[in-house]
Write a protein that holds these residues in place. Sequence first.
Motif, PDB file in Angstrom:
ATOM      1  N   GLY A  12       0.854  -1.187   0.000  1.00  6.62           N
ATOM      2  CA  GLY A  12       0.000   0.000   0.000  1.00  6.62           C
ATOM      3  C   GLY A  12       0.882   1.226   0.000  1.00  6.62           C
TER       4      GLY A  12
ATOM      5  N   GLU B 173      -1.502   1.594  -7.247  1.00  6.23           N
ATOM      6  CA  GLU B 173      -1.711   2.733  -8.156  1.00  6.23           C
ATOM      7  C   GLU B 173      -0.425   3.025  -8.932  1.00  6.23           C
ATOM      8  OE1 GLU B 173      -4.319   6.004  -6.744  1.00  6.23           O
ATOM      9  OE2 GLU B 173      -4.037   5.091  -4.779  1.00  6.23           O
TER      10      GLU B 173
ATOM     11  N   ARG C 108      -5.074  12.666  -0.710  1.00  8.12           N
ATOM     12  CA  ARG C 108      -6.456  12.534  -1.173  1.00  8.12           C
ATOM     13  C   ARG C 108      -7.377  13.698  -0.762  1.00  8.12           C
ATOM     14  NH1 ARG C 108      -6.302   7.503  -3.371  1.00  8.12           N
ATOM     15  NH2 ARG C 108      -4.889   6.085  -2.292  1.00  8.12           N
ATOM     16  N   PRO C 109      -7.191  14.353   0.405  1.00  7.96           N
ATOM     17  CA  PRO C 109      -8.154  15.398   0.782  1.00  7.96           C
ATOM     18  C   PRO C 109      -8.440  16.450  -0.297  1.00  7.96           C
ATOM     19  CG  PRO C 109      -6.884  14.815   2.703  1.00  7.96           C
ATOM     20  CD  PRO C 109      -6.282  14.045   1.539  1.00  7.96           C
TER      21      PRO C 109
ATOM     22  N   SER D 106     -11.672  16.111  -3.217  1.00  5.73           N
ATOM     23  CA  SER D 106     -13.085  16.512  -3.143  1.00  5.73           C
ATOM     24  C   SER D 106     -13.218  18.027  -3.015  1.00  5.73           C
ATOM     25  CB  SER D 106     -13.761  15.823  -1.945  1.00  5.73           C
ATOM     26  OG  SER D 106     -12.953  15.947  -0.785  1.00  5.73           O
TER      27      SER D 106
ATOM     28  N   ALA E 281      -0.683  -6.601  -4.500  1.00  5.48           N
ATOM     29  CA  ALA E 281      -0.502  -7.830  -3.710  1.00  5.48           C
ATOM     30  C   ALA E 281      -1.796  -8.626  -3.802  1.00  5.48           C
ATOM     31  CB  ALA E 281      -0.194  -7.478  -2.265  1.00  5.48           C
TER      32      ALA E 281
ATOM     33  N   LEU F  42     -15.403   8.491  -5.783  1.00  4.02           N
ATOM     34  CA  LEU F  42     -14.300   9.417  -5.549  1.00  4.02           C
ATOM     35  C   LEU F  42     -13.327   8.870  -4.515  1.00  4.02           C
ATOM     36  CD1 LEU F  42     -12.984  12.092  -6.126  1.00  4.02           C
ATOM     37  CD2 LEU F  42     -14.573  13.213  -4.573  1.00  4.02           C
TER      38      LEU F  42
ATOM     39  N   PHE G 224     -18.521  12.943   5.062  1.00  2.00           N
ATOM     40  CA  PHE G 224     -17.663  14.106   4.790  1.00  2.00           C
ATOM     41  C   PHE G 224     -17.308  14.232   3.312  1.00  2.00           C
ATOM     42  CE2 PHE G 224     -13.279  12.543   4.388  1.00  2.00           C
ATOM     43  CZ  PHE G 224     -13.337  11.287   4.949  1.00  2.00           C
ATOM     44  N   ILE G 225     -17.145  13.117   2.601  1.00  2.00           N
ATOM     45  CA  ILE G 225     -16.803  13.241   1.180  1.00  2.00           C
ATOM     46  C   ILE G 225     -18.026  13.703   0.379  1.00  2.00           C
ATOM     47  CG2 ILE G 225     -16.082  11.948  -0.878  1.00  2.00           C
ATOM     48  CD1 ILE G 225     -14.188  10.375   0.950  1.00  2.00           C
TER      49      ILE G 225
ATOM     50  N   ALA H 267      -1.710  -0.425   9.361  1.00  2.44           N
ATOM     51  CA  ALA H 267      -1.821   1.013   9.645  1.00  2.44           C
ATOM     52  C   ALA H 267      -2.770   1.689   8.669  1.00  2.44           C
ATOM     53  CB  ALA H 267      -0.438   1.660   9.539  1.00  2.44           C
ATOM     54  N   GLY H 268      -3.405   2.757   9.149  1.00  7.25           N
ATOM     55  CA  GLY H 268      -4.253   3.576   8.286  1.00  7.25           C
ATOM     56  C   GLY H 268      -5.677   3.052   8.187  1.00  7.25           C
TER      57      GLY H 268
ATOM     58  N   TRP I 175      -7.083  11.276   7.633  1.00 12.51           N
ATOM     59  CA  TRP I 175      -5.699  11.567   7.259  1.00 12.51           C
ATOM     60  C   TRP I 175      -4.732  11.468   8.433  1.00 12.51           C
ATOM     61  CZ3 TRP I 175      -1.385  14.513   7.693  1.00 12.51           C
ATOM     62  CH2 TRP I 175      -0.576  14.666   6.572  1.00 12.51           C
TER      63      TRP I 175
ATOM     64  N   ALA J 274      -3.890   7.908   9.544  1.00 12.89           N
ATOM     65  CA  ALA J 274      -2.989   7.163   8.643  1.00 12.89           C
ATOM     66  C   ALA J 274      -1.572   7.710   8.752  1.00 12.89           C
ATOM     67  CB  ALA J 274      -3.497   7.254   7.209  1.00 12.89           C
TER      68      ALA J 274
ATOM     69  N   PHE K 284     -10.433  14.867  12.826  1.00  6.43           N
ATOM     70  CA  PHE K 284     -10.429  15.273  11.422  1.00  6.43           C
ATOM     71  C   PHE K 284     -11.181  16.580  11.241  1.00  6.43           C
ATOM     72  CE2 PHE K 284     -14.755  14.276  10.633  1.00  6.43           C
ATOM     73  CZ  PHE K 284     -15.052  14.609   9.313  1.00  6.43           C
TER      74      PHE K 284
HETATM   75  C1  FAD Z   1     -11.879  12.492  -1.673  1.00  2.00           C
HETATM   76  C2  FAD Z   1     -11.305  12.291  -0.313  1.00  2.00           C
HETATM   77  C3  FAD Z   1     -11.221  13.381   0.559  1.00  2.00           C
HETATM   78  C4  FAD Z   1     -10.706  13.201   1.831  1.00  2.00           C
HETATM   79  N1  FAD Z   1     -10.647  14.269   2.667  1.00  2.00           N
HETATM   80  C5  FAD Z   1     -10.190  14.108   3.932  1.00  2.00           C
HETATM   81  C6  FAD Z   1     -10.143  15.205   4.832  1.00  2.00           C
HETATM   82  O1  FAD Z   1     -10.509  16.325   4.484  1.00  2.00           O
HETATM   83  N2  FAD Z   1      -9.661  14.988   6.096  1.00  2.00           N
HETATM   84  C7  FAD Z   1      -9.241  13.748   6.505  1.00  2.00           C
HETATM   85  O2  FAD Z   1      -8.839  13.582   7.662  1.00  2.00           O
HETATM   86  N3  FAD Z   1      -9.271  12.677   5.664  1.00  2.00           N
HETATM   87  C8  FAD Z   1      -9.727  12.832   4.395  1.00  2.00           C
HETATM   88  N4  FAD Z   1      -9.749  11.772   3.543  1.00  2.00           N
HETATM   89  C9  FAD Z   1      -9.325  10.434   4.034  1.00  2.00           C
HETATM   90  C10 FAD Z   1      -7.822  10.210   3.902  1.00  2.00           C
HETATM   91  O3  FAD Z   1      -7.399  10.574   2.630  1.00  2.00           O
HETATM   92  C11 FAD Z   1      -7.543   8.735   4.192  1.00  2.00           C
HETATM   93  O4  FAD Z   1      -7.821   8.505   5.552  1.00  2.00           O
HETATM   94  C12 FAD Z   1      -6.115   8.335   3.868  1.00  2.00           C
HETATM   95  O5  FAD Z   1      -5.870   8.437   2.495  1.00  2.00           O
HETATM   96  C13 FAD Z   1      -5.835   6.902   4.319  1.00  2.00           C
HETATM   97  O6  FAD Z   1      -4.538   6.544   3.943  1.00  2.00           O
HETATM   98  P1  FAD Z   1      -4.094   5.018   3.830  1.00  2.00           P
HETATM   99  O7  FAD Z   1      -2.674   5.056   3.398  1.00  2.00           O
HETATM  100  O8  FAD Z   1      -4.468   4.291   5.040  1.00  2.00           O
HETATM  101  O9  FAD Z   1      -5.023   4.396   2.679  1.00  2.00           O
HETATM  102  P2  FAD Z   1      -5.329   4.818   1.115  1.00  2.00           P
HETATM  103  O10 FAD Z   1      -5.082   6.276   0.997  1.00  2.00           O
HETATM  104  O11 FAD Z   1      -6.644   4.247   0.867  1.00  2.00           O
HETATM  105  O12 FAD Z   1      -4.214   4.055   0.352  1.00  2.00           O
HETATM  106  C14 FAD Z   1      -4.123   2.675   0.239  1.00  2.00           C
HETATM  107  C15 FAD Z   1      -3.271   2.373  -0.973  1.00  2.00           C
HETATM  108  O13 FAD Z   1      -3.088   0.962  -1.044  1.00  2.00           O
HETATM  109  C16 FAD Z   1      -3.285   0.545  -2.375  1.00  2.00           C
HETATM  110  N5  FAD Z   1      -3.679  -0.869  -2.359  1.00  2.00           N
HETATM  111  C17 FAD Z   1      -4.874  -1.394  -2.008  1.00  2.00           C
HETATM  112  N6  FAD Z   1      -4.846  -2.724  -2.099  1.00  2.00           N
HETATM  113  C18 FAD Z   1      -3.599  -3.051  -2.515  1.00  2.00           C
HETATM  114  C19 FAD Z   1      -2.953  -4.274  -2.787  1.00  2.00           C
HETATM  115  N7  FAD Z   1      -3.580  -5.450  -2.630  1.00  2.00           N
HETATM  116  N8  FAD Z   1      -1.666  -4.248  -3.218  1.00  2.00           N
HETATM  117  C20 FAD Z   1      -1.006  -3.063  -3.361  1.00  2.00           C
HETATM  118  N9  FAD Z   1      -1.565  -1.876  -3.108  1.00  2.00           N
HETATM  119  C21 FAD Z   1      -2.850  -1.870  -2.679  1.00  2.00           C
HETATM  120  C22 FAD Z   1      -4.365   1.454  -2.887  1.00  2.00           C
HETATM  121  O14 FAD Z   1      -4.386   1.471  -4.298  1.00  2.00           O
HETATM  122  C23 FAD Z   1      -3.935   2.784  -2.280  1.00  2.00           C
HETATM  123  O15 FAD Z   1      -3.013   3.447  -3.094  1.00  2.00           O
HETATM  124  C24 FAD Z   1     -10.244  11.911   2.239  1.00  2.00           C
HETATM  125  C25 FAD Z   1     -10.320  10.828   1.363  1.00  2.00           C
HETATM  126  C26 FAD Z   1     -10.849  11.016   0.096  1.00  2.00           C
HETATM  127  C27 FAD Z   1     -10.930   9.840  -0.837  1.00  2.00           C
END
Ligand code: FAD
Length: 380
Positions: A11, A38, A45-46, A49, A77, A117, A144-145, A261-262, A282, A285, A312
């Motif tokens: 990830g 990806e 990501r924030p 939107s 994976a 999204l 929120f989204i 994590a996250g 955010w 994570a 958040f």
């Molecule tokens: C549009 C939007 C707006 C947001 N706005 C806010 C905000 O204003 N405030 C806030 O606190 N939070 C916000 N968030 C939430 C915040 O972005 C997430 O909490 C954060 O991105 C989580 O990070 P992460 O690394 O845990 O997971 P993700 O960001 O979901 O990343 C996981 C990654 O793992 C990859 N992946 C998945 N499965 C596999 C696999 N099997 N093998 C390899 N790779 C894999 C995915 O493709 C992705 O790239 C928003 C989210 C979105 C979508």
Amino acid sequence: MGTLNRITVVGASLAGLRAVQTLRREGFEGEVTLVGAEPHIPYNRPPLSKSVLRGDDDVTLPGAEELGDQWLRGRQAVHLDVRERTVGLDDGTEVGHDGLVIATGARPRQLDGALRLRTVEDALALRAELDAGHEHVLVVGGGFIGGEVASTARQLGRKVTLVDAAPYPMRAGLGEDASRWLAAHHERNGVELVTNVRVTAVDGGRVQLDDGRSLTADLVVGAMGVRPNTEWLDGSGLATDDGVLCAPTLFAQGAGDIVAAGDVARWPHGLFGGEMVRVEHWANANEQGAVAARNLLAGPGNATPFLDVPNFATHVHGARIQTAGLPHLADSASIVTGSLEEDRFAVAFTRDGVLVGAVAVDSPKDLIRLKRAITARETL
Ligand SMILES: Cc1cc2nc3c(=O)[nH]c(=O)nc-3n(C[C@H](O)[C@H](O)[C@H](O)COP(=O)(O)OP(=O)(O)OC[C@H]3O[C@@H](n4cnc5c(N)ncnc54)[C@H](O)[C@@H]3O)c2cc1C
């Protein structure tokens, strides 16, 4: 567990990036393999939107440049063998490890016929549709989204309908008072709210509701929450249930060499009586990626529990709404500063008299104060 020579991080977004950075900063000199589905370097990501929909392409995530190009991008994976300590990838190769960080995040619940999204591609597709001049946008889900998409679409001058299953949007996360205020705030800003109903189908611009009604729109966006990406762990023996089930230290349950994590991690939060929580924000994570990596290096015996208070912020029609803690656990809530009429207030949430959550609208100092009090387990 044995010596850590090879660590795999699956990830490559916020939590995965912070894990890799932390491994290096803590002096880990072994091999680190980062695998990300990806095709991009980790991004933020924030803005997807918010500013991206208004035409600003900046989604830079500070620190992503440190990765260089020595990692596996665009690779997924698909399998974990816990005993052999290997991760199988979608191209048939296997990556061995002594320690593993699971940071595969979450993906939106699917609603056929609606845009979604989560990724930069999703945001650019939605922006293209908005730019194409569609007049009426219907958003399914007032979380929120969904709320931010509705707000941005209004800023762009579109007619907006927001459909939500609860009586008021974000009721579970904000509680009764603040969600009631949010509903009125949406309506004052020109959003048509349709609540207490679920969407059952989308067919072109026709949206079918479970109370028999149907609505029409030019563009339908689905924002009904997310599901953690754990399918690749099926059959591995790791326990999953709405996320990877972890110990308080973020070690996967029963594993001494795997942390999560996250958005994908679910763990018993020590500040809230061991309540199992999964946080989709955010800051969580960002911090968990670092703590999980440090704990992996320290080993289960020396690891520290993850005790950060979830928090958040979201921006809706110019108002800044912040939360801290877990308001949904409360048995009582009261407005402690300001008032709903002023569009500026803070709500404190207690369980058995102890603070467990806070919501603040345009009151950032109150939120900080209440967050500290939640950490200190103060009574109100
Ligand atoms: C549009 C939007 C707006 C947001 N706005 C806010 C905000 O204003 N405030 C806030 O606190 N939070 C916000 N968030 C939430 C915040 O972005 C997430 O909490 C954060 O991105 C989580 O990070 P992460 O690394 O845990 O997971 P993700 O960001 O979901 O990343 C996981 C990654 O793992 C990859 N992946 C998945 N499965 C596999 C696999 N099997 N093998 C390899 N790779 C894999 C995915 O493709 C992705 O790239 C928003 C989210 C979105 C979508």
